[in-house]
Design a protein around this motif. Structure first.
Motif, PDB file in Angstrom:
ATOM      1  N   ASP A  39       0.821  -1.217   0.000  1.00 16.48           N
ATOM      2  CA  ASP A  39       0.000   0.000   0.000  1.00 16.48           C
ATOM      3  C   ASP A  39       0.851   1.261   0.000  1.00 16.48           C
ATOM      4  OD1 ASP A  39      -2.161  -1.597   0.005  1.00 16.48           O
ATOM      5  OD2 ASP A  39      -2.777  -1.206   2.089  1.00 16.48           O
ATOM      6  N   TRP A  40       1.965   1.189   0.744  1.00 15.16           N
ATOM      7  CA  TRP A  40       2.856   2.353   0.797  1.00 15.16           C
ATOM      8  C   TRP A  40       3.424   2.650  -0.598  1.00 15.16           C
ATOM      9  CZ3 TRP A  40       7.788   4.021  -0.145  1.00 15.16           C
ATOM     10  CH2 TRP A  40       8.191   5.215   0.499  1.00 15.16           C
ATOM     11  N   HIS A  41       3.872   1.601  -1.295  1.00 20.93           N
ATOM     12  CA  HIS A  41       4.421   1.796  -2.650  1.00 20.93           C
ATOM     13  C   HIS A  41       3.367   2.412  -3.566  1.00 20.93           C
ATOM     14  CE1 HIS A  41       7.478  -0.651  -0.961  1.00 20.93           C
ATOM     15  NE2 HIS A  41       6.934  -1.831  -1.230  1.00 20.93           N
ATOM     16  N   VAL A  42       2.122   1.946  -3.413  1.00 23.43           N
ATOM     17  CA  VAL A  42       1.040   2.473  -4.256  1.00 23.43           C
ATOM     18  C   VAL A  42       0.816   3.956  -3.941  1.00 23.43           C
ATOM     19  CG1 VAL A  42      -1.439   2.311  -4.766  1.00 23.43           C
ATOM     20  CG2 VAL A  42      -0.072   0.220  -4.532  1.00 23.43           C
ATOM     21  N   GLU A  43       0.807   4.283  -2.630  1.00 25.03           N
ATOM     22  CA  GLU A  43       0.628   5.694  -2.236  1.00 25.03           C
ATOM     23  C   GLU A  43       1.729   6.579  -2.812  1.00 25.03           C
ATOM     24  OE1 GLU A  43       0.492   5.868   2.052  1.00 25.03           O
ATOM     25  OE2 GLU A  43      -1.253   4.504   2.048  1.00 25.03           O
ATOM     26  N   GLN A  44       2.932   6.034  -2.879  1.00 28.58           N
ATOM     27  CA  GLN A  44       4.063   6.819  -3.410  1.00 28.58           C
ATOM     28  C   GLN A  44       4.074   6.819  -4.940  1.00 28.58           C
ATOM     29  OE1 GLN A  44       6.205   8.539  -1.291  1.00 28.58           O
ATOM     30  NE2 GLN A  44       4.630   7.891   0.153  1.00 28.58           N
ATOM     31  N   LYS A  45       3.042   6.241  -5.527  1.00 29.47           N
ATOM     32  CA  LYS A  45       2.907   6.190  -6.994  1.00 29.47           C
ATOM     33  C   LYS A  45       4.083   5.464  -7.664  1.00 29.47           C
ATOM     34  CE  LYS A  45      -0.349   9.871  -7.572  1.00 29.47           C
ATOM     35  NZ  LYS A  45      -0.565  10.131  -6.127  1.00 29.47           N
ATOM     36  N   ALA A  46       4.518   4.408  -7.008  1.00 29.27           N
ATOM     37  CA  ALA A  46       5.580   3.594  -7.603  1.00 29.27           C
ATOM     38  C   ALA A  46       5.065   2.925  -8.868  1.00 29.27           C
ATOM     39  CB  ALA A  46       6.031   2.537  -6.604  1.00 29.27           C
ATOM     40  N   GLU A  47       5.974   2.702  -9.816  1.00 31.51           N
ATOM     41  CA  GLU A  47       5.652   1.823 -10.939  1.00 31.51           C
ATOM     42  C   GLU A  47       6.017   0.403 -10.496  1.00 31.51           C
ATOM     43  OE1 GLU A  47       4.271   2.486 -13.853  1.00 31.51           O
ATOM     44  OE2 GLU A  47       4.069   4.638 -13.402  1.00 31.51           O
ATOM     45  N   PHE A  48       5.210  -0.561 -10.947  1.00 32.78           N
ATOM     46  CA  PHE A  48       5.439  -1.943 -10.513  1.00 32.78           C
ATOM     47  C   PHE A  48       5.914  -2.811 -11.668  1.00 32.78           C
ATOM     48  CE2 PHE A  48       2.923  -0.258  -7.146  1.00 32.78           C
ATOM     49  CZ  PHE A  48       3.264  -0.989  -6.015  1.00 32.78           C
ATOM     50  N   GLU A  49       6.646  -3.861 -11.320  1.00 33.95           N
ATOM     51  CA  GLU A  49       6.963  -4.876 -12.328  1.00 33.95           C
ATOM     52  C   GLU A  49       6.603  -6.248 -11.756  1.00 33.95           C
ATOM     53  OE1 GLU A  49      10.856  -5.854 -13.659  1.00 33.95           O
ATOM     54  OE2 GLU A  49      11.817  -5.541 -11.717  1.00 33.95           O
ATOM     55  N   ASN A  50       6.295  -7.178 -12.664  1.00 38.11           N
ATOM     56  CA  ASN A  50       5.964  -8.527 -12.248  1.00 38.11           C
ATOM     57  C   ASN A  50       7.239  -9.348 -12.123  1.00 38.11           C
ATOM     58  OD1 ASN A  50       3.210  -7.928 -12.424  1.00 38.11           O
ATOM     59  ND2 ASN A  50       3.164  -8.473 -14.589  1.00 38.11           N
ATOM     60  N   VAL A  51       7.446  -9.944 -10.964  1.00 31.47           N
ATOM     61  CA  VAL A  51       8.579 -10.859 -10.786  1.00 31.47           C
ATOM     62  C   VAL A  51       7.969 -12.170 -10.314  1.00 31.47           C
ATOM     63  CG1 VAL A  51      10.779 -11.260  -9.658  1.00 31.47           C
ATOM     64  CG2 VAL A  51      10.037  -8.923 -10.132  1.00 31.47           C
ATOM     65  N   GLY A  52       7.941 -13.153 -11.209  1.00 33.23           N
ATOM     66  CA  GLY A  52       7.131 -14.328 -10.912  1.00 33.23           C
ATOM     67  C   GLY A  52       5.702 -13.838 -10.729  1.00 33.23           C
TER      68      GLY A  52
END
Ligand SMILES: [Zn+2]
Lengths: 1001, 91
Positions: free
Chosen positions: A620-633
């Motif tokens: 949730d914190w990463h989402v709040e910080q507007k992080a971009e995500f990548e799929n790892v597995g």
């Protein structure tokens, strides 16, 4: 247009509910209960499509799922459009639209129809031959074929419907609810078997339910009347579940079947919303009873494909079940008795039957007498030699057959008609039977394939095993059920059954014409436009195997899998090649029996449910910080944290500088974690890692490399000794499950004597990795009483501590080359830990960084990522990691392979660093590396595996695998790109802090 | 899709299991004493029989135990299932 061929009320059609629908833009009316084809026929519309190759006008041929021609697009240009739907199966509803496929600009005027006149240029194997002719021609063919071929249009809009999957377990599954299926299901359920009865139609009873032949009697009642009473009784039987509009698509081994239950396709649009449209039933049955019935065969004669030419049984069903006449002047063409039943049935309803053309020699049975009495002319020993009428049949020409049936004699007789019912005998529907792995045998007498050797606990009953007459169906069904269900009697064994006796039929696979074969068009596969000529040509060209002939001529390769024509194809091959049909074998029927929608196949696994994914407690914190995500597995990992509109490059450069300049923090919760305990834990680690573990002190950490038995690097990670017999292993994020599986395999199968227990604890811990020269100060603020001095807590060691009352495991280990602390807490405290680190780090400008920065930082240090810098072909020696391979240990997984002649080759690909001549140029990962540009062919030495612009070195760096690269230090190599060639120099793969001073700074 | 009778859990659907190749290939106790050819025999050579085959299976989405299976690959009939370490039945 408003012709009405509705002849008589039918109890299956609700004539009080008129339904309007559109076909090819014209509005028509039908009744509730009509299929699209019965409604069209009631409006005297036969022409519904164009054939695939010659674009010949084609009409409705059948009344069921075997239909080859009447394939339509439902609700074109809407979000519920569906291509390749059989008009004979789809039920009409108010507002439904349908259109013909494979014709342009319209079914009545089709430009592709010119192919019909060009047909000498489209022989068997046309498509294959276009591949073999001069290559430059192919582009022209391709343009032509792509524009004129092809069936429906796939939907482009989002499917608004819901699809579902359901698992079903039952004692007895009965497929097909004709008279055999109903009796079988009833007797199974009555004898305490949990029974499921499925039928693809919307009504039970198969073809018996509309039977009105006075001479077919069960218990002295007309068979349909008797069956209706039986069906009525089904309602009161416990243990029995019935599903209609449910088509079995596949029958796999161990009685595992897939069926599609159609729930809303027959409903008006307003009733479709928010309901499940189709459900895929995954059925595991203890016993299976196949009662799939039989399909009527057409016959193969010249121009046998015109609109108005139909199966005799289909004409009967349209008249008896739907109350629709398929024409005003009907002729039947037959080789057996069933056409006479159809003729009588039509006659009863006042539909004019002009004649019956029978290829058999004259015979006198009760059935034929009644037809003659009805005033119908029978032409014995005659065959149809030609038909006419481009968009609708208007005439058939018949001639007398020679004794051997290979030619025709005498005068041509012309019969005017608008419909021809063809009855070529019956083919048991054994498709599902063979899918299950069961084997057929050929009945030379009946000219049919019938079930022979069952591959699971199953039986075939009724006409799908070759019993076509009521009396033999009842007799054989009774015997089979008693044996199969282990019961002493059935509830129908004492019932008397009477029916007409069949006289022998005469089978001629390819009927002669007065014209030579080359001048005729006798179609075998209607959907794919394969004729008897094509099959004979394939044989002349040397094809012998039925599977090859099928592919070469495309016979049986359409969406209908040649349900109508396969037997004729086999027969023509057998006759031409002079072999017995039984010796030829049959082609393989593959699932699905009828096509499935993609929606049914994927069910609920769409959109965000397409695949499961895993999130860390800090997500949730990463989402709040507007992080971009990548799929790892399956993990969603923070990739980078852009601020103020940064690009990925800008964000990663900033994060990387901050991590080395002051402090960074990474969510490392996804790393695989395996808890290892037992008195042999150290010995176990010795066997699975390349380095030695026995002397690792309690509270110390060590990096380990794990190989496959072939010597190639499989996984890596840091393992910590928590106690005398207790270790915590970390694995790569993507490799965690496989590593656990591999370790368990060795423990259970090769080393069962070892006292070792493995537990996956990946999800139980959350991990924050503090990194950078100020990381120690931040940790000190969070845990003031922990001694963080290099003496007490050196690099590669472990401490257990408490943050308040929360126990945490802290490892001082580093994947970035900076001083780092990995703090592990119980997963539920992960977010709390993270918040504390961020708060404490504020004064040091703590910078969250994602996987991209992590990758960059480790590349600066030359640390490998298994799976990126390795690909299952790299040994530790190839990676220049000789230091981690123990020379002293007697054995470990993969050790012996490191001394194989191949793995010791000097010219293997080896991991090196690459520096570009221009430090600003960043290489592309995957780019090929060469040493000589002028020598042809260019020799590929290897490729770039990792590449970044390093903000800490202010230049481009890369890792690469290069053949013999170990001995190339300082050598200049080239990387040819599309628009330029990049000059590079081979370097040490460790670019930054080669003496590891920063770890203790 | 088979139904497999796990020796520890009973009958389960095939999707809970993972196939693990040919059975009864024991890892050599003294690999360093083997020639390249002998080691290659252990490492690479696997049978692919049309007919009765001895195989390893793992109840991966269940008890995670490995066991052996005798299967006729021509019709997928499972002829026997037995635990690791047990003597293979003769079929
Ligand atoms: Zn199990």
């Amino acid at each position: 247009m408003s012709e009405n061929l509705r002849v008589k009320s039918s109890q299956y059609i609700d004539e009080t509910t008129r339904v309007s629908f559109k076909f090819n833009g014209t509005t028509y009316y039908g009744f509730k209960g009509d299929t699209l084809s019965s409604a069209l026929l009631a409006n005297n519309v036969h022409l519904v499509g164009r054939s695939f190759k010659y674009h010949r006008p084609r009409g409705i041929m059948t009344s069921g799922s075997e239909e080859p021609n009447a394939i339509v697009q439902i609700n074109p240009n809407t979000n519920r459009t569906e291509p390749n739907v059989r008009a004979t199966e789809v039920e009409i509803y108010e507002g439904m639209e349908a259109s013909s496929q494979n014709c342009w600009p319209s079914v009545n005027f089709d430009i592709g129809g010119i192919n019909n006149f060009l047909s000498p240029f489209f022989p068997a194997g046309f498509y294959y031959k276009t591949f073999m002719w001069p290559a430059s021609f192919w582009e022209k063919y391709e343009y032509f074929i792509r524009h004129s071929a092809g069936l429906g249009k796939s939907p482009t809009l989002k499917d608004p419907d819901i699809y579902d999957h359901k698992n079903i377990h039952c004692d007895v599954l009965v497929v097909g609810a004709g008279i055999s299926g109903i009796l079988a299901a009833k007797n199974a359920a009555k004898n305490n078997y949990k029974t499921l009865l499925l039928d693809e139609k919307n009504e039970l009873g198969g073809s018996t339910i509309y039977e009105n032949n006075e001479s077919n009697k069960v218990d002295n009642k007309i068979s349909s009347e008797w069956l209706k009473k039986e069906i009525e009784e089904l309602k009161n039987i416990k243990n029995l579940e019935i599903k209609t509009r449910t088509s079995v698509a596949a029958y796999h081994q161990y009685n595992y079947l897939l069926a599609r239950e159609n729930l809303t396709d027959h409903l008006e649009k307003k009733y479709k919303t928010n309901k499940i449209r189709q459900r895929l039933l995954k059925i595991r049955a203890k016993k299976v009873i196949l009662a799939t019935g039989a399909l009527e065969r057409p016959m193969v004669f010249n121009n046998n494909d015109r609109p108005g030419i139909m199966l005799s049984s289909a004409i009967k069903k349209y008249s008896d079940f739907y109350g629709v006449a398929c024409g005003r002047k009907i002729v039947f063409f037959t080789n057996n008795d069933s056409a006479y039943e159809s003729a009588l049935s039509l006659n009863d309803k006042g539909i004019k039957v002009e004649a019956v053309v029978d290829i058999r020699k004259q015979s006198e049975t009760n059935l034929e007498k009644r037809v003659i009495d009805a005033g119908v002319k029978i032409y014995w020993e005659h065959t149809v030699v030609d038909t006419s009428g481009y968009k609708r049949l208007n005439n058939v020409s018949i001639m007398k057959l020679s004794n051997d049936g290979t030619s025709v004699t005498g005068n041509k007789i012309s019969i005017s008609c608008d419909c021809l019912g063809v009855a070529g005998g019956w083919t048991p529907a054994v498709h599902l039977y063979t899918q299950s792995g069961s084997k057929l045998t050929f009945d030379e007498d009946k000219k049919i394939f019938i079930p022979n050797k069952n591959n699971s606990d199953q039986i075939s009953v009724g006409s799908c095993c070759g019993d076509f007459k009521l009396d033999e169906i009842f007799k054989n069904l009774n015997e089979k059920l008693k044996d199969f269900l282990d019961i002493t009697e059935t509830d129908f064994e004492k019932i008397t059954v009477n029916n007409d006796q069949e006289i022998s039929k005469r089978n001629i696979w390819l009927l002669p014409s007065d014209k030579v074969l080359g001048k005729t068009k006798p179609f075998v596969d209607y959907q794919n436009d394969a004729t008897a000529k094509d099959i004979k040509l394939a044989l002349r060209e040397g094809f012998r195997s039925i599977e090859h002939v099928k592919r070469y001529t495309t016979t049986g390769m359409g969406t209908d899998q040649g349900k109508l024509g396969n037997m004729h194809a086999l027969g023509i091959i057998a006759d031409t090649a002079g072999v017995k049909m039984g010796e030829l074998g049959t082609t393989t029927f593959r699932p699905p029996y009828t096509p499935l929608t993609f929606g049914t196949i994927v069910g609920r696994n769409v959109g965000k449910f397409f695949d499961i994914f895993r999130r860390t407690p800090m997500n949730d914190w990463h989402v709040e910080q507007k992080a971009e995500f990548e799929n790892v597995g399956q993990w969603k990992r923070a990739w980078y944290y852009p601020i103020n509109g940064e690009t990925m490059h800008q964000a990663v450069q900033r994060e990387s500088k901050a991590a080395r300049g002051s402090s960074g923090i990474l969510d490392a919760s996804t790393l695989g974690k395996i808890d290892i305990q037992g008195s042999d834990a150290s010995e176990f680690l010795n066997r699975v890692y390349t380095n030695a573990w026995s002397k690792l002190g309690i509270g110390k950490c060590r990096y380990g490399l794990m190989l496959n038995e072939d010597g190639m690097v499989y996984d890596d990670g840091v393992t910590t000794r928590l106690g005398e017999n207790h270790y915590l292993m970390t694995t790569t994020t993507g490799g965690a499950a496989n590593v656990l599986g591999k370790l368990e395999d060795y423990l259970q199968t090769e080393w069962p004597e070892l006292d070792v227990y493995l537990t996956s604890v990946t999800d139980q811990f959350a991990t924050a990795s503090l990194c950078g020269p100020n990381s120690k100060k931040i940790l000190k603020k969070i845990i003031p009483d922990l001694d963080l001095s290099d003496e007490n807590f050196p690099h590669m060691s472990f401490k257990e501590a408490k943050i308040g009352s929360i126990v945490c495991r802290i490892m001082r280990i580093s994947f970035t080359g900076e001083q780092s602390f990995e703090i592990n807490v119980q997963a539920s405290y992960g977010k709390d830990l993270w918040d504390k680190c961020i708060e404490a780090g504020k004064e040091f400008n703590i910078t969250p960084y994602g996987t991209e920065t992590m990758h960059l930082l480790r590349a600066e240090k030359g640390f490998i990522i298994v799976g990126q810098d390795t690909d299952g072909t790299m040994t530790p020696i190839d990676l220049q990691m000789d230091w981690i391979v123990s020379k002293k240990k007697y054995d470990f997984i993969g050790k012996r392979s490191l001394y194989r002649s191949d793995t010791m080759r000097e010219d293997r690909k080896q991991l090196v660093g690459l520096l570009t001549e221009d430090p600003e140029v960043v290489l592309e990962e995957g780019a090929q590396i060469v040493s000589e540009l002028d020598k042809k062919p260019v020799e590929m030495l290897g490729h770039v595996t990792s590449s970044y612009f390093s903000p800490n070195l202010n230049k481009s760096i890369a890792l690469a695998v290069v053949r013999g690269g170990k001995d190339m230090m300082g050598k200049k190599l080239f990387i040819p790109m599309e628009d330029k060639t990049i000059n590079v120099t081979v370097s040490n793969p460790v670019f930054f802090d080669q003496t590891n001073e920063r770890l203790n700074a | 899709m088979f139904v497999i009778n796990c020796p520890y859990c009973g009958e389960r659907d095939q999707q809970e299991f993972k196939a693990g190749g040919e059975a009864h290939i024991e890892r050599p106790k003294q690999p360093t004493e083997l020639s390249d050819d002998e080691w290659a025999e252990y490492l690479f050579m696997r049978k692919n029989i049309k007919g009765v085959q001895y195989e390893r299976w793992n109840h991966a989405h269940g008890c995670r135990k490995w066991f052996n299976m005798v299967r006729d690959t021509s019709n997928d009939e499972i002829k026997a299932i037995y635990k690791m370490g047990e003597k293979p039945p003769s079929i």
